[in-house]
Scaffold this motif. Sequence first.
Motif, PDB file in Angstrom:
ATOM      1  N   CYS A 146     -25.284  -5.462 -38.473  1.00 41.34           N
ATOM      2  CA  CYS A 146     -26.196  -6.559 -38.822  1.00 41.34           C
ATOM      3  C   CYS A 146     -25.784  -7.267 -40.116  1.00 41.34           C
ATOM      4  O   CYS A 146     -26.639  -7.622 -40.932  1.00 41.34           O
ATOM      5  CB  CYS A 146     -27.636  -6.051 -38.913  1.00 41.34           C
ATOM      6  N   SER A 186     -37.974 -12.495 -36.797  1.00 42.62           N
ATOM      7  CA  SER A 186     -36.712 -12.315 -37.509  1.00 42.62           C
ATOM      8  C   SER A 186     -35.519 -12.321 -36.562  1.00 42.62           C
ATOM      9  O   SER A 186     -35.653 -12.126 -35.353  1.00 42.62           O
ATOM     10  CB  SER A 186     -36.735 -10.987 -38.279  1.00 42.62           C
ATOM     11  N   LYS A 187     -34.351 -12.520 -37.141  1.00 43.01           N
ATOM     12  CA  LYS A 187     -33.117 -12.503 -36.352  1.00 43.01           C
ATOM     13  C   LYS A 187     -32.864 -11.119 -35.777  1.00 43.01           C
ATOM     14  O   LYS A 187     -32.386 -10.971 -34.649  1.00 43.01           O
ATOM     15  CB  LYS A 187     -31.932 -12.937 -37.217  1.00 43.01           C
ATOM     16  N   LEU A 188     -33.198 -10.082 -36.558  1.00 45.54           N
ATOM     17  CA  LEU A 188     -32.994  -8.714 -36.095  1.00 45.54           C
ATOM     18  C   LEU A 188     -33.716  -8.475 -34.774  1.00 45.54           C
ATOM     19  O   LEU A 188     -33.138  -7.940 -33.825  1.00 45.54           O
ATOM     20  CB  LEU A 188     -33.491  -7.721 -37.153  1.00 45.54           C
ATOM     21  N   ASP A 199     -35.951  -9.391 -42.308  1.00 46.10           N
ATOM     22  CA  ASP A 199     -34.543  -9.147 -41.977  1.00 46.10           C
ATOM     23  C   ASP A 199     -33.841  -8.424 -43.121  1.00 46.10           C
ATOM     24  O   ASP A 199     -33.117  -7.442 -42.913  1.00 46.10           O
ATOM     25  CB  ASP A 199     -33.822 -10.476 -41.702  1.00 46.10           C
ATOM     26  N   ASN A 230     -35.432 -14.623 -43.868  1.00 46.62           N
ATOM     27  CA  ASN A 230     -36.626 -13.847 -43.540  1.00 46.62           C
ATOM     28  C   ASN A 230     -36.578 -12.518 -44.293  1.00 46.62           C
ATOM     29  O   ASN A 230     -35.645 -11.739 -44.143  1.00 46.62           O
ATOM     30  CB  ASN A 230     -36.675 -13.600 -42.028  1.00 46.62           C
ATOM     31  N   LEU A 276     -27.471 -10.515 -40.837  1.00 50.53           N
ATOM     32  CA  LEU A 276     -28.835 -10.557 -41.378  1.00 50.53           C
ATOM     33  C   LEU A 276     -28.835 -11.010 -42.833  1.00 50.53           C
ATOM     34  O   LEU A 276     -29.846 -11.497 -43.341  1.00 50.53           O
ATOM     35  CB  LEU A 276     -29.504  -9.183 -41.278  1.00 50.53           C
ATOM     36  N   SER A 297     -29.899 -14.439 -43.377  1.00 59.95           N
ATOM     37  CA  SER A 297     -31.274 -14.787 -43.015  1.00 59.95           C
ATOM     38  C   SER A 297     -32.121 -15.023 -44.261  1.00 59.95           C
ATOM     39  O   SER A 297     -31.898 -14.426 -45.314  1.00 59.95           O
ATOM     40  CB  SER A 297     -31.896 -13.661 -42.181  1.00 59.95           C
ATOM     41  N   LEU A 352     -41.482  -9.483 -38.768  1.00 59.07           N
ATOM     42  CA  LEU A 352     -40.255  -9.010 -38.131  1.00 59.07           C
ATOM     43  C   LEU A 352     -40.081  -9.614 -36.745  1.00 59.07           C
ATOM     44  O   LEU A 352     -38.961  -9.853 -36.294  1.00 59.07           O
ATOM     45  CB  LEU A 352     -40.292  -7.478 -38.035  1.00 59.07           C
TER      46      LEU A 352
END
Length: 307
Positions: free
Chosen positions: A133, A25-27, A144, A141, A136, A139, A22
Amino acid sequence: MDQQNRHPQDIDITIKNIILPLLESKLMRDIIGIKYKRELDSVFKTTKERRVDLLLELEDDSILHIEFQTKNDKTMLYRMFEYYSLIKMEYKEKTIHQKLIYLGEDKCNMKNTLKDSKLYYEYELIDLKDFQCDDLLESDNMADITFAFLCNVRNREKLFRKALSKLRNLPEQERSDWVGKILTLLKVRPKLREGFKILLKEEPMLEIPPFTIEELKDLPFTAKAIEQLEQEATLKGKKEGLQEGLEKGKQEGLVQAKKDDVKSAILIKFKVLPKELEEKIENTDDIKVLDEMFKKVILASKIEEIL
């Protein structure tokens, strides 16, 4: 995090298992707002041990503390303030940032500011249900995609399709692990969890293959459960073994008593116990046969009738 205020252990373990992927991750980039340099020790030892969920040193040399919470807690403001004090004592020259990420389904009603005389304290409170989000979903990932289930996503159908598509392309063990993580996190969102379980059943490609015990031990999500099951099985085996031993002991004692009865009856009636007959009795472990031999002794007029 204090034991009495922890979220359910399986959710806590799952969050910890997801934290490392995580972080990339983009989050987390959206939440942190700046790159981190390294993860710091999350344990603080005072008169009693305190452990925070996540502690990071950021690129600007400041410290970021993150807590995850699955339900409302009236003491959270004071706990966060206590964590701030402990972190500040350890990193006196650093700027400290704090964020609480709320994962629960109920409306978040925890306070995040403390005003008292000349004291003012505040931490950032993020209700993931309100955290937009949709991006996400683009993404790659898996962390995410997993946390997107708990965020504010306008197109849930697209989220489910993205998750299923991503899961299909994972190796079997990794796929099983992530399915487990998603289902565990979704315990805080029961309706979503049921919807996801229905989708899994309708996707034959996502049927989780059977694993050996050794393979399950290698999966982060199932390792602890397998260890606990093995401990319970060992304890159960010991209990069953003890019970089996007691039953076996009772049976052996009963057989020996029958043998002694037959030999005593022969000695009383005929005053002699031939070695051949004694060996025959000792080599017999069948209670029914011993009962028949005892009857023969009682009815016999001479010892040869028993042989």
